[in-house]
Design a protein around this motif. Structure first.
Motif, PDB file in Angstrom:
ATOM      1  N   GLY A 142      36.812  27.151  44.601  1.00  0.00           N
ATOM      2  CA  GLY A 142      36.045  28.373  44.610  1.00  0.00           C
ATOM      3  C   GLY A 142      35.022  28.704  45.553  1.00  0.00           C
ATOM      4  N   GLU A 143      33.992  27.416  45.404  1.00  0.00           N
ATOM      5  CA  GLU A 143      32.924  27.442  46.362  1.00  0.00           C
ATOM      6  C   GLU A 143      33.143  27.272  47.689  1.00  0.00           C
ATOM      7  OE1 GLU A 143      28.745  24.732  46.393  1.00  0.00           O
ATOM      8  OE2 GLU A 143      30.092  24.554  44.737  1.00  0.00           O
ATOM      9  N   ALA A 144      33.913  26.506  47.913  1.00  0.00           N
ATOM     10  CA  ALA A 144      34.531  26.490  49.204  1.00  0.00           C
ATOM     11  C   ALA A 144      35.243  27.604  49.956  1.00  0.00           C
ATOM     12  CB  ALA A 144      35.611  25.173  49.457  1.00  0.00           C
ATOM     13  N   ASP A 150      35.799  34.259  51.689  1.00  0.00           N
ATOM     14  CA  ASP A 150      37.007  34.610  50.845  1.00  0.00           C
ATOM     15  C   ASP A 150      36.648  35.076  49.185  1.00  0.00           C
ATOM     16  OD1 ASP A 150      39.218  35.224  49.609  1.00  0.00           O
ATOM     17  OD2 ASP A 150      40.472  33.573  50.627  1.00  0.00           O
ATOM     18  N   PRO A 151      36.839  36.360  49.043  1.00  0.00           N
ATOM     19  CA  PRO A 151      36.183  36.781  47.757  1.00  0.00           C
ATOM     20  C   PRO A 151      37.198  36.279  46.517  1.00  0.00           C
ATOM     21  CG  PRO A 151      36.998  38.612  48.943  1.00  0.00           C
ATOM     22  CD  PRO A 151      37.068  37.469  49.997  1.00  0.00           C
ATOM     23  N   ARG A 152      38.360  35.866  47.008  1.00  0.00           N
ATOM     24  CA  ARG A 152      39.397  35.452  45.964  1.00  0.00           C
ATOM     25  C   ARG A 152      38.723  34.121  45.312  1.00  0.00           C
ATOM     26  NH1 ARG A 152      44.704  35.305  49.627  1.00  0.00           N
ATOM     27  NH2 ARG A 152      42.953  34.250  51.035  1.00  0.00           N
ATOM     28  N   LEU A 275      35.865  41.761  38.549  1.00  0.00           N
ATOM     29  CA  LEU A 275      36.647  42.942  38.607  1.00  0.00           C
ATOM     30  C   LEU A 275      36.994  43.395  39.850  1.00  0.00           C
ATOM     31  CD1 LEU A 275      37.223  45.311  36.435  1.00  0.00           C
ATOM     32  CD2 LEU A 275      34.970  46.024  36.801  1.00  0.00           C
ATOM     33  N   ASN A 276      36.017  43.311  40.964  1.00  0.00           N
ATOM     34  CA  ASN A 276      36.320  44.052  42.261  1.00  0.00           C
ATOM     35  C   ASN A 276      36.384  43.333  43.325  1.00  0.00           C
ATOM     36  OD1 ASN A 276      36.269  46.564  40.939  1.00  0.00           O
ATOM     37  ND2 ASN A 276      34.219  47.204  41.723  1.00  0.00           N
ATOM     38  N   ALA A 277      35.866  42.024  43.366  1.00  0.00           N
ATOM     39  CA  ALA A 277      35.737  40.974  44.407  1.00  0.00           C
ATOM     40  C   ALA A 277      36.934  39.899  44.683  1.00  0.00           C
ATOM     41  CB  ALA A 277      34.449  40.332  44.323  1.00  0.00           C
TER      42      ALA A 277
END
Length: 474
Positions: A142-144, A150-152, A275-277
């Motif tokens: 996730g950090e990478a 990339d907000p995913r 929620l949104n990102a």
């Protein structure tokens, strides 16, 4: 007078000195090297392992433990590309295990090689044979992804809660939010975790939850309670200490308030951006929302009027350059070394505060808490203090609110200034946090933040020059 912990440290340092002397006389005795390595590990000084690992590898070049120690020391020193090169070279020999691939993925990510880090960390999380390694790999994945804009990545980054470094209260009797976007009529409890800077940044997402229809109760540390209460007027903000162990229960006094609020759902701070990102489109930004309490704003306004009258025509710029954790060895080598790498050395700061071209146009204000000034040092030149006094972060926010800009290393203060929509310049090392992006002088996550990046680890020369240019343009 020394306490028992100090005495133990002194004894270990004496043993380390004795081992160093014995090694000088017996450089081929591997047991002496092992003893020195063990002492440094107990002292939480793994960043000093490098010369000992090199000595060990000179005697036993293919020893897996020594090679792992060397990679660890290189990473702590910010030499991530070297660590990645070493680990990649050893991949065919030692790389079958998920933990080894995890180390390589981390080094690649910190070295900025996201194209290789992301698929490798994704692979590790899928093959991991332990929950801890899986959680660590997913968190780093996730950090990478966030570093790559990339907000995913937020979907994976939330696993920090399960990787052992982001404890959070998780009430057992309140259902966890599972991602539903329609929160109309729902009362949601958000419990905090991580550092102050993370709280300042992630709580910006409360607005998204409110827009989705939720009524909110959010917890925060006492040091930021007044600030958060003033900044989130539509939420019930509850003060309580940060948890010291994973899945700790809520304190009794807080539990009573939670019961009165009667939440339908619970989520940790790390889940707020989801929620949104967490969609495949880019463009999500954290929106400024922080503000000091009105009474503190008035106090700061009067102070600023006096300071501006003393320095007519000059811009007021806040300074924050030293991360306190670097002076706290009890936190361990990872936290200490990361704080040291984020901090701007005082001699580098002095080149800014005494630069005639800068001081002709700018007057600086020290944003450090008075209790940590002795460790941070005193800048050269004419630098003011916030005379009403900085005791909690609502005082810092009140001061920042009256400034024209803030120059702050990656810290809670930088996050605070940016989330107040104050022009903020952040000098970062070669592997800066994801929120500051990886390229250019901007970040995809925060509007109005200027990022000045090291091009070589530990070398702040070009950053100082760029800082002078930014300051004179304010």
């Amino acid at each position: 007078m020394h306490n028992s912990a100090d005495n133990a440290t002194i004894e270990l340092e004496q043993r380390l000195q004795a081992a160093s002397e014995r090694h000088t006389n017996n450089p081929h005795d591997l047991s002496i090297i092992w003893e020195a390595i063990e002492i440094l590990t107990v002292l939480k000084r793994e960043d000093r392992l490098l010369p000992w690992a090199d000595r060990a590898l000179a005697l036993s070049p293919h020893h897996a433990d020594f090679r792992a120690m060397r990679a660890t020391a290189l990473n702590l020193l910010g030499r991530h590309a070297e660590a990645a090169g070493m680990l990649a070279h050893d991949l065919s020999t030692f790389g079958e295990s998920a933990i080894y691939r995890l180390r390589l993925g981390y080094s690649l990510m910190m070295a900025g090689d996201l194209a290789r880090a992301i698929p490798l960390l994704d692979e590790v999380r899928q093959i991991a044979d332990s929950m801890h390694v899986h959680a660590e790999a997913e968190s780093l994945l996730g950090e990478a992804m966030l570093k790559a804009g990339d907000p995913r990545g937020f979907t994976h980054w939330q696993m920090r809660s399960d990787s052992g470094d982001a404890f959070s209260y998780r009430p057992a009797d309140i259902p966890e939010w599972t991602g539903e976007p329609d929160l109309r009529g729902q009362r949601v409890l958000i419990t905090h975790q991580l550092g102050f800077g993370d709280n300042f940044l992630l709580a910006a997402c409360v607005a998204d939850w409110r827009a989705a229809g939720a009524s909110m109760m959010i917890t925060c540390a006492p040091q930021i309670h007044q600030l958060m209460q003033a900044s989130l007027p539509d939420c019930e903000v509850v003060s309580m200490e940060s948890p010291q162990q994973s899945h700790a229960p809520l304190p009794d006094a807080v539990q009573a308030r939670v019961q009165a609020f009667a939440p339908h759902l619970h989520a940790t701070l790390l889940r707020l951006p989801l929620l949104n990102a967490s969609h495949p489109v880019s463009g999500y930004r954290f929106r400024a929302y922080l503000r000091a309490p009105s009474t503190k704003q008035q106090i700061a306004r009067e102070w600023a009027q006096q300071l501006r009258s003393q320095h007519p025509g000059k811009r007021l710029v806040g300074l924050f350059w030293d991360c306190r954790q670097r002076h706290m060895p009890e936190l361990g080598s990872i936290a200490r070394c990361w704080a040291a790498r984020r901090s701007l050395p005082l001699e580098m700061l002095n080149r800014i505060t005494t630069n005639p071209a800068v001081t002709e146009r700018v007057h600086f204000v020290n944003l450090h808490h008075p209790l940590v000034e002795a460790q941070a040092g005193t800048p050269a030149g004419d630098v003011s203090r916030y005379l009403p006094g900085i005791f909690h972060f609502d005082d810092t926010a009140a001061c920042i609110g009256e400034l024209d800009a803030v120059f702050a290393v990656d810290s809670a203060v930088a996050n605070l200034a940016a989330m107040m929509s104050k022009p903020t310049c952040v000098p970062v090392n070669t592997s800066g946090d994801w929120r500051w992006g990886t390229q250019g002088t901007t970040t995809p996550w925060i509007e109005g933040a200027t990022v000045l990046r090291q091009t070589r680890e530990g070398d702040w020369d070009s950053v100082v020059q760029d800082a002078a240019t930014w300051l004179t343009a304010q």
